[in-house]
Design an enzyme around this catalytic site. Structure first.
Site, PDB file in Angstrom:
ATOM      1  CE  LYS A 235     -30.750  15.279  36.107  1.00  0.00           C
ATOM      2  NZ  LYS A 235     -31.545  14.240  36.736  1.00  0.00           N
ATOM      3  NE  ARG A 274     -25.795   9.552  36.842  1.00  0.00           N
ATOM      4  CZ  ARG A 274     -25.791  10.565  35.963  1.00  0.00           C
ATOM      5  NH1 ARG A 274     -26.422  11.682  36.259  1.00  0.00           N
ATOM      6  NH2 ARG A 274     -25.144  10.443  34.812  1.00  0.00           N
TER       7      ARG A 274
END
Length: 295
Positions: A235, A274
């Site tokens: 991210k 994840r």
């Protein structure tokens, strides 16, 4: 430190808590922020999915629509994907993975109830809804009827709104309240408690600096009483924290920072991670699990 659960997927139960489960990301899209276009071809996608399984992934999460910032009808390079196109992308990959690895646990990353239904019928056992049941009024009932596992993620606004959302003083409190609301909607729709996993949604409607408290205070989400999934992998806030010479590093160069974030989340009680980089995270998670297990 980490509560134990059994995640009911309908056809089987996965123990959550004894060790961290690794969910490998498989995007079959042309525009995902990390690997857009690399696995749009079904054969390439299947090969990558098999590689992730061989590297130790416990679950493969297949997604056919990008939800990166700006991914909406307002972004001409990332228009909203129709359910027909999403199904065209994901079903051949899902079916071939299940044919090649019948015991593989497949998750479908979608907020559309029609896609969820078709994917579960094709062999998926988990629906991973990034909207937390908010973007499709039929999704909660669909999951309830399908009897599969569910990941309910917190998202603030729509992707085309993320860059203009106002600042939040207490992002942890806002996310906790949002996840509580999603879980209540799920339970009212007939989704059994033991089928639900919650995800605070790193990067989804959060500014760079608003993600760090979510990770620092991740253990507070245990108060909701559900297993927890974390997805900080690659991210932008990871890239910002690991910036070199003031420049945010690109997504495919965020492996070490992502693994570090995963270890932090595990130490604070994450049950499922994840990730894009499965092999590296599997090894790091094994070390973190050894420490979590003796606390």
């Amino acid at each position: 430190m980490r509560p134990r659960f059994e995640w009911d997927l309908g056809s089987r139960r996965l123990p959550l808590g004894p060790r961290t489960l690794i969910m490998g990301v498989l995007n079959v899209t042309p525009d995902s922020f990390s690997d857009g276009g690399r696995y749009l071809d079904p054969s390439s996608a299947v090969d990558h999915g098999l590689q992730l399984l061989d590297e130790g992934a416990d679950i493969i999460d297949i997604g056919g629509e990008s939800t990166r910032p700006g991914a909406s009808a307002g972004d001409q390079t990332a228009a909203v994907v129709s359910q027909e196109e999403e199904l065209r992308r994901v079903l051949p990959v899902l079916r071939e993975l299940k044919r090649r690895r019948p015991n593989a646990v497949i998750s479908i990353d979608t907020y559309k109830s029609a896609v969820a239904r078709a994917a579960v019928q094709a062999g998926a056992e988990v629906v991973n809804d990034v909207s937390g049941l908010r973007w499709d009024a039929e999704m909660a009932h669909a999951i309830g009827e399908l009897g599969c596992g569910a990941v309910l993620m917190h998202t603030r606004g729509r992707p085309d709104e993320w860059r203009s959302l106002p600042e939040v003083d207490d992002m942890v409190g806002l996310v906790r309240d949002g996840l509580r609301q999603s879980s209540e909607v799920a339970l009212e729709a007939g989704i059994a408690r033991e089928r639900i996993v919650l995800d605070p949604g790193f990067g989804f409607g959060k500014r760079f600096e608003e993600n760090y408290p979510l990770l620092a205070r991740f253990e507070e989400f245990h108060a909701l009483g559900f297993p927890l999934l974390a997805g900080p992998s690659r991210k932008s806030f990871v890239g910002r924290a690991t910036a070199r010479d003031g420049s945010t590093i690109q997504a495919d160069q965020r492996v070490i920072g992502s693994v570090a974030a995963a270890v932090i989340a595990i130490m604070k009680g994450a049950h499922v991670m994840r990730v894009h980089d499965v092999r590296e995270t599997v090894e790091a998670a094994a070390m973190a699990d050894a420490i979590v297990g003796v606390q």
